[in-house]
Design a protein around this motif. Structure first.
Motif, PDB file in Angstrom:
ATOM      1  N   LYS A  50       3.516  10.237  -7.245  1.00 22.92           N
ATOM      2  CA  LYS A  50       4.359  10.529  -8.405  1.00 22.92           C
ATOM      3  C   LYS A  50       3.512  10.943  -9.605  1.00 22.92           C
ATOM      4  CE  LYS A  50       8.045   8.513 -11.221  1.00 22.92           C
ATOM      5  NZ  LYS A  50       8.889   7.299 -11.464  1.00 22.92           N
ATOM      6  N   ALA A  51       2.329  10.306  -9.733  1.00 20.10           N
ATOM      7  CA  ALA A  51       1.419  10.627 -10.834  1.00 20.10           C
ATOM      8  C   ALA A  51       0.533  11.828 -10.520  1.00 20.10           C
ATOM      9  CB  ALA A  51       0.545   9.416 -11.160  1.00 20.10           C
ATOM     10  N   LYS A  52       0.768  12.469  -9.368  1.00 21.98           N
ATOM     11  CA  LYS A  52      -0.020  13.614  -8.901  1.00 21.98           C
ATOM     12  C   LYS A  52      -1.495  13.256  -8.706  1.00 21.98           C
ATOM     13  CE  LYS A  52       3.075  17.069 -10.988  1.00 21.98           C
ATOM     14  NZ  LYS A  52       3.824  17.250  -9.727  1.00 21.98           N
ATOM     15  N   ASP A  53      -1.740  11.978  -8.402  1.00 23.95           N
ATOM     16  CA  ASP A  53      -3.092  11.521  -8.068  1.00 23.95           C
ATOM     17  C   ASP A  53      -3.221  11.590  -6.546  1.00 23.95           C
ATOM     18  OD1 ASP A  53      -5.525  10.346  -7.760  1.00 23.95           O
ATOM     19  OD2 ASP A  53      -5.080   8.550  -8.933  1.00 23.95           O
ATOM     20  N   PHE A  54      -3.373  12.820  -6.041  1.00 27.28           N
ATOM     21  CA  PHE A  54      -3.316  13.019  -4.592  1.00 27.28           C
ATOM     22  C   PHE A  54      -4.565  12.492  -3.885  1.00 27.28           C
ATOM     23  CE2 PHE A  54      -0.564  16.419  -6.383  1.00 27.28           C
ATOM     24  CZ  PHE A  54       0.647  15.918  -5.902  1.00 27.28           C
ATOM     25  N   ALA A  55      -5.690  12.456  -4.593  1.00 25.23           N
ATOM     26  CA  ALA A  55      -6.897  11.895  -3.983  1.00 25.23           C
ATOM     27  C   ALA A  55      -6.683  10.415  -3.674  1.00 25.23           C
ATOM     28  CB  ALA A  55      -8.096  12.075  -4.916  1.00 25.23           C
ATOM     29  N   ARG A  56      -6.084   9.699  -4.620  1.00 22.86           N
ATOM     30  CA  ARG A  56      -5.810   8.284  -4.398  1.00 22.86           C
ATOM     31  C   ARG A  56      -4.780   8.107  -3.284  1.00 22.86           C
ATOM     32  NH1 ARG A  56      -2.275   4.641  -8.411  1.00 22.86           N
ATOM     33  NH2 ARG A  56      -2.217   2.726  -7.191  1.00 22.86           N
ATOM     34  N   ALA A  57      -3.753   8.945  -3.274  1.00 25.40           N
ATOM     35  CA  ALA A  57      -2.727   8.853  -2.231  1.00 25.40           C
ATOM     36  C   ALA A  57      -3.344   9.072  -0.853  1.00 25.40           C
ATOM     37  CB  ALA A  57      -1.619   9.876  -2.492  1.00 25.40           C
ATOM     38  N   ASP A  58      -4.245  10.051  -0.754  1.00 28.79           N
ATOM     39  CA  ASP A  58      -4.908  10.306   0.532  1.00 28.79           C
ATOM     40  C   ASP A  58      -5.787   9.132   0.936  1.00 28.79           C
ATOM     41  OD1 ASP A  58      -3.679  12.748   0.681  1.00 28.79           O
ATOM     42  OD2 ASP A  58      -5.418  13.904  -0.014  1.00 28.79           O
ATOM     43  N   ALA A  59      -6.453   8.502  -0.051  1.00 29.29           N
ATOM     44  CA  ALA A  59      -7.310   7.357   0.250  1.00 29.29           C
ATOM     45  C   ALA A  59      -6.482   6.203   0.811  1.00 29.29           C
ATOM     46  CB  ALA A  59      -8.060   6.918  -1.009  1.00 29.29           C
ATOM     47  N   ILE A  60      -5.287   6.004   0.259  1.00 34.78           N
ATOM     48  CA  ILE A  60      -4.433   4.926   0.754  1.00 34.78           C
ATOM     49  C   ILE A  60      -3.957   5.229   2.165  1.00 34.78           C
ATOM     50  CG2 ILE A  60      -2.239   3.728   0.403  1.00 34.78           C
ATOM     51  CD1 ILE A  60      -2.670   4.152  -2.626  1.00 34.78           C
ATOM     52  N   ARG A  61      -3.569   6.496   2.409  1.00 35.65           N
ATOM     53  CA  ARG A  61      -3.169   6.877   3.769  1.00 35.65           C
ATOM     54  C   ARG A  61      -4.314   6.624   4.759  1.00 35.65           C
ATOM     55  NH1 ARG A  61       0.185  10.369   6.765  1.00 35.65           N
ATOM     56  NH2 ARG A  61       1.351  11.122   4.968  1.00 35.65           N
ATOM     57  N   LEU A  84       0.821  -1.201   0.000  1.00 35.59           N
ATOM     58  CA  LEU A  84       0.000   0.000   0.000  1.00 35.59           C
ATOM     59  C   LEU A  84       0.862   1.261   0.000  1.00 35.59           C
ATOM     60  CD1 LEU A  84      -2.837  -1.094   2.448  1.00 35.59           C
ATOM     61  CD2 LEU A  84      -3.035  -0.711  -0.005  1.00 35.59           C
ATOM     62  N   ILE A  85       1.959   1.235   0.715  1.00 36.01           N
ATOM     63  CA  ILE A  85       2.869   2.386   0.716  1.00 36.01           C
ATOM     64  C   ILE A  85       3.452   2.587  -0.683  1.00 36.01           C
ATOM     65  CG2 ILE A  85       5.104   3.205   1.564  1.00 36.01           C
ATOM     66  CD1 ILE A  85       4.372   2.012   4.290  1.00 36.01           C
ATOM     67  N   ALA A  86       3.800   1.490  -1.350  1.00 33.87           N
ATOM     68  CA  ALA A  86       4.325   1.590  -2.717  1.00 33.87           C
ATOM     69  C   ALA A  86       3.262   2.139  -3.665  1.00 33.87           C
ATOM     70  CB  ALA A  86       4.791   0.214  -3.188  1.00 33.87           C
ATOM     71  N   ALA A  87       2.002   1.688  -3.486  1.00 30.83           N
ATOM     72  CA  ALA A  87       0.911   2.201  -4.327  1.00 30.83           C
ATOM     73  C   ALA A  87       0.691   3.682  -4.068  1.00 30.83           C
ATOM     74  CB  ALA A  87      -0.370   1.412  -4.047  1.00 30.83           C
ATOM     75  N   ARG A  88       0.837   4.105  -2.818  1.00 28.83           N
ATOM     76  CA  ARG A  88       0.682   5.526  -2.486  1.00 28.83           C
ATOM     77  C   ARG A  88       1.799   6.352  -3.126  1.00 28.83           C
ATOM     78  NH1 ARG A  88       2.747   8.587   1.920  1.00 28.83           N
ATOM     79  NH2 ARG A  88       1.530  10.501   2.304  1.00 28.83           N
TER      80      ARG A  88
END
Length: 471
Positions: free
Chosen positions: A438-449, A429-433
């Motif tokens: 990196k892809a500037k998909d911050f909504a997805r990064a926040d969802a993973i966090r 999950l950390i790798a996916a975040r």
């Protein structure tokens, strides 16, 4: 307030009355198991799960039957083309039987991860060939069938005066506007196959002897025969997707009511499509199983989403409304669900025993749920209970538990599930975040966090990378 449901047959929302209260006989169309279920398929099963849970919460005893289509579903609704099971077998170099077993197990696992209650009866088409042949024989004896040499046994829709009533088909308009060539030998455009003959000179993996010759059942006869076997000659409710209305369910009604001589099912409920934004052709293609590339529940999990966040996403729209899927919308739903889980776990730590739900909040919730399964309003009532600053927290928790009998999020066992995480999963999950950032998909990064936080894992971004610790 009585339970009200929208009936596709009558095009009206009316108080629900079962035939033999308190029993409710429910049949839902299952998956054609030649590939994984995509998330559009799964939206329909979430809707049907809410229906079943609402019926149970109203005190009904639900007898639920779901089919598994493992033969006879051809690529064309016009009864032409290859069996989808053969397509799956050739794609993977396995037998059709192996394909069916694998993808049924995958489908059941998807339902488990979405907290969908299993049916009382799973029925596979290949286990009920005798029942299907018997039903075709009945229709034949009553004069509803004809034979097309080299093709199969067909149902003559002109013999049924009210054929197409579910979809309100304009039969004359269909005939006048037909631009496709009919199967040679078909008497009417809307006639459909009850039994298909195996192609001459080529043995199919799935074929059976019958009074008409070696072959396999038509798709529509399967559901009718199995529903009648397990639920008798009158059904309370039959469900499926809106794509079933014009052909599959229309033909089920034709078969059943011609064989029985009376009305077969009182209520027909249909879930709307999951859609992609207009103009996004790439995404639209990914929702087609026939394209070979589509979004599954595993796709969501690999991108860091909790499967129950998708359930929450589905409940944000009424089942009779199309729901537009975007990763941003799913991320927003995942964040809301993560917040919900945190608040539930906080309430649970101080819950105590024997507390009563808060009637005013529970009444508002039930009014929404029993008004044709209005899940957006039901979720609003749930959040209203959570935000009640004057209520005792143990009573709020008791209220949420009562609501969860319908919502199906698993509040009572949520803590155990939230803490069940391996180091390997955390690292994935950390790798996916990191990939999302990196892809500037911050909504997805926040969802993973947020998902990691639900699991009891705190992240810290440092110059050397992201580190984590158990909270």
């Amino acid at each position: 307030m009585p339970l009200k449901l929208y009936n596709t047959l009558t095009r009206s929302k009316d108080p629900f009355e079962p035939i033999h209260p308190p029993r409710v006989d429910l049949y839902t169309c299952g998956l054609t198991v030649y590939n994984y279920a995509h998330i559009g398929n799964l939206r329909c099963y979430v809707f049907e799960d809410i229906l079943k849970r609402v019926l149970l919460s109203c005190g009904y005893q639900v007898r639920h039957v779901m089919n598994i289509t493992d033969v006879g579903h051809l690529v064309s609704d016009a009864d032409q083309g290859e069996d989808k099971m053969d397509i799956g077998a050739r794609r993977e170099g396995k037998t059709a039987w192996e394909i069916a077993e694998f993808y049924q197990a995958a489908f059941e696992e998807d339902l488990r991860r979405l907290n969908v209650l299993f049916p009382d009866v799973w029925c596979k088409a290949t286990d009920h060939i005798g029942e299907q042949i018997a039903l075709v024989r009945t229709l034949e004896e009553q004069g509803f069938t004809y034979r097309i040499d080299g093709d199969g046994i067909y149902f003559d829709t002109s013999k049924l005066p009210d054929y197409g009533k579910l979809a309100r088909l304009d039969l004359e308009g269909l005939r006048a506007g037909a631009r496709v060539e009919m199967v040679a030998g078909k008497r009417n455009l809307t006639d459909f196959a009850l039994w298909k003959f195996s192609p001459p000179g080529r043995k199919r993996q799935m074929e059976w002897d019958s009074p008409w010759g070696v072959g396999f059942p038509g798709w529509h006869i399967e559901c009718t025969a199995m529903a009648m076997k397990y639920l008798g000659d009158r059904l309370d409710i039959h469900c499926g997707g809106v794509d079933h209305i014009a052909v599959h369910h229309t033909n089920e009604i034709a078969q059943a009511e011609s064989a029985l001589g009376h009305k077969w099912c009182n209520w027909w409920l249909h879930g709307e499509f999951l859609t992609f934004p207009r103009g996004d052709a790439e995404q639209a293609a990914r929702m087609s199983k026939s394209s070979g590339e589509f979004v599954t529940l595993n796709t969501l999990v690999e991108r860091g989403f909790d499967p129950l966040a998708y359930r929450y996403f589905c409940l944000n729209a009424h089942y009779r409304q199309q729901l537009a899927f975007t990763w941003e919308a799913l991320s927003a739903a995942a964040s809301a669900f993560a917040r919900l889980k945190r608040e539930v776990l906080e309430l649970k730590r101080n819950a105590g025993d024997g507390r009563e739900p808060i009637d005013s909040h529970l009444d508002a919730f039930r009014a929404a749920a029993e008004d044709d399964l209005n899940t957006p309003q039901a979720l609003a009532a749930m959040w209203g209970a959570l935000k009640d600053a004057e209520a005792e927290k143990p009573r709020i928790y008791a209220t949420l538990l009562a609501m969860d009998e319908v919502l199906g999020f698993g509040f009572a066992r949520m803590q155990e599930a939230a803490l069940a995480v391996s180091e390997e999963e955390i690292e994935k999950l950390i790798a996916a975040r990191a990939e999302a950032r990196k892809a500037k998909d911050f909504a997805r990064a926040d969802a993973i966090r947020d998902r990691l936080k639900e699991m009891g894992v705190a992240l810290e971004d440092t110059a050397g990378g992201t580190i984590w610790r158990k909270e």
